[in-house]
Design a protein around this motif. Sequence first.
Motif, PDB file in Angstrom:
ATOM      1  N   ASN A 177       0.861  -1.181   0.000  1.00 18.37           N
ATOM      2  CA  ASN A 177       0.000   0.000   0.000  1.00 18.37           C
ATOM      3  C   ASN A 177       0.895   1.228   0.000  1.00 18.37           C
ATOM      4  O   ASN A 177       1.551   1.539   0.989  1.00 18.37           O
ATOM      5  CB  ASN A 177      -0.895  -0.022   1.245  1.00 18.37           C
ATOM      6  CG  ASN A 177      -1.810   1.183   1.314  1.00 18.37           C
ATOM      7  OD1 ASN A 177      -1.990   1.906   0.334  1.00 18.37           O
ATOM      8  ND2 ASN A 177      -2.392   1.414   2.482  1.00 18.37           N
ATOM      9  N   ILE A 178       0.959   1.926  -1.146  1.00 13.21           N
ATOM     10  CA  ILE A 178       1.827   3.091  -1.286  1.00 13.21           C
ATOM     11  C   ILE A 178       1.271   4.002  -2.370  1.00 13.21           C
ATOM     12  O   ILE A 178       0.822   3.533  -3.419  1.00 13.21           O
ATOM     13  CB  ILE A 178       3.280   2.675  -1.614  1.00 13.21           C
ATOM     14  CG1 ILE A 178       4.179   3.892  -1.766  1.00 13.21           C
ATOM     15  CG2 ILE A 178       3.334   1.768  -2.833  1.00 13.21           C
ATOM     16  CD1 ILE A 178       5.659   3.552  -1.920  1.00 13.21           C
ATOM     17  N   ALA A 179       1.265   5.304  -2.123  1.00 15.69           N
ATOM     18  CA  ALA A 179       0.779   6.261  -3.107  1.00 15.69           C
ATOM     19  C   ALA A 179       1.792   6.418  -4.238  1.00 15.69           C
ATOM     20  O   ALA A 179       2.997   6.269  -4.039  1.00 15.69           O
ATOM     21  CB  ALA A 179       0.523   7.614  -2.448  1.00 15.69           C
ATOM     22  N   GLY A 201      -1.866  -2.426  -3.418  1.00 20.30           N
ATOM     23  CA  GLY A 201      -2.284  -1.982  -2.089  1.00 20.30           C
ATOM     24  C   GLY A 201      -3.061  -3.014  -1.309  1.00 20.30           C
ATOM     25  O   GLY A 201      -3.623  -2.723  -0.247  1.00 20.30           O
ATOM     26  N   SER A 225      -0.291   2.820   4.748  1.00 24.09           N
ATOM     27  CA  SER A 225       0.243   3.487   3.572  1.00 24.09           C
ATOM     28  C   SER A 225       1.688   3.910   3.799  1.00 24.09           C
ATOM     29  O   SER A 225       2.035   4.529   4.810  1.00 24.09           O
ATOM     30  CB  SER A 225      -0.607   4.710   3.225  1.00 24.09           C
ATOM     31  OG  SER A 225      -0.156   5.295   2.022  1.00 24.09           O
TER      32      SER A 225
END
Length: 409
Positions: free
Chosen positions: A206-208, A245, A251
């Motif tokens: 989970n990473i932008a 994600g 995050s």
Amino acid sequence: MQLEYKQKLIKNKEGSIISPIGFTAAGIHTKVKRKRKDLGVILCDVPAEAAAVYTLNQIIAAPLTVTKESISSEGKIQAVVINSGNANACTGSQGMLDAYTMRDTVAKHFSIKNNYVAVASTGIIGENMPMDKITPGISQLVPEKSSEAALSFNESILTTDTMMKSTCYEVEIDGVTVTMAGSAKGSGMIAPNMATMLGFVTTDANIANEYLRTALKEITDETFNRITVDGDTSTNDMVLVMASGMAGNDSLTPEHHEWENFIHLLKQVCEDLAVMIARDGEGATKLIEVQVTGAYTDEEAGMVAKSVVGSDLVKTMVFGSDPNWGRVMMAVGKSGVKLDPNKIDIALGAHTLLLHSEPTNYVETELTKYLNNDKVIINIHLNCGSGTGKAWGCDLTYDYVRINASYRT
């Protein structure tokens, strides 16, 4: 990036591009190439956070332009379609239309938004795409989560490669298992920066996309930008990372207490793929790894390593098993970094040739024997600072000329 990794990576020897949660893949033969599979797809269950790095060649193939447009729209990609056998480069307005047709056909086939589709192509430059084969081929793509599907995808992206290139690792973040896998192609026209390569990385982290993009750029400089085969940079180079994600971790940002574990994961996957590409250089018989220490900075150490591994004279020295260390010294000197020419140490594996730029009493027959190995490590210590860096390449052989002299025929 000098980071302290809190968790040990676990290599999943059976893992593949579809191992992270949410991903499936497929590869088929559309007859663009005579025998091998030539059309593949990676599909995510959800729109994945995405980041990519591209060739620095000023001549950019149509698929890269379309992929840049897709990613810049929302920072998400749900499917990437790849064909081999034709690069769709230097094909003018028709090439752009064909790249958009591939994107739109994939979007319709999988009922997803057009801007959630990335496109990549590899193969011969300057010939129009055989869309009469590719368009109907897209409708035959049925992604699955199986080892057979992953192998089919890996085969579908190859050109002059002699082997498939795939890797997979796991690490614990926030108490859950995060998986990352990669698949790549590349064999010739490989040079820093980037290479004639396509690299695809999937993860369920989970990473932008903004943090994914930053991480990928930094790690590319230490991995894919540290390999060379022949000094040429392609029109179609790209590395694309997709993050579903779905692992369930918090995050990830640079402030996350386990950010370095994610960086370690991404760097190891990228380094594995980069080394596989270098090892599979066209006509290559040996992998060359250059390890530089004692530079003023890490960046300068990397510059020296790239200069040495990219030298045709060093490459032919390794191919001929001729311990002509003067060629290594030459390549160090032309790297452009600040150094003291009287303080350089050079070794081939465990065999020291120079100490503070003075030749040692080495035994040449032992050096020749070492150079006959299929992996040759050149160690260079500049004795100026604490900077370190690595680069990878391969020997330059008669077969390289043969392969590229008859690439189209």
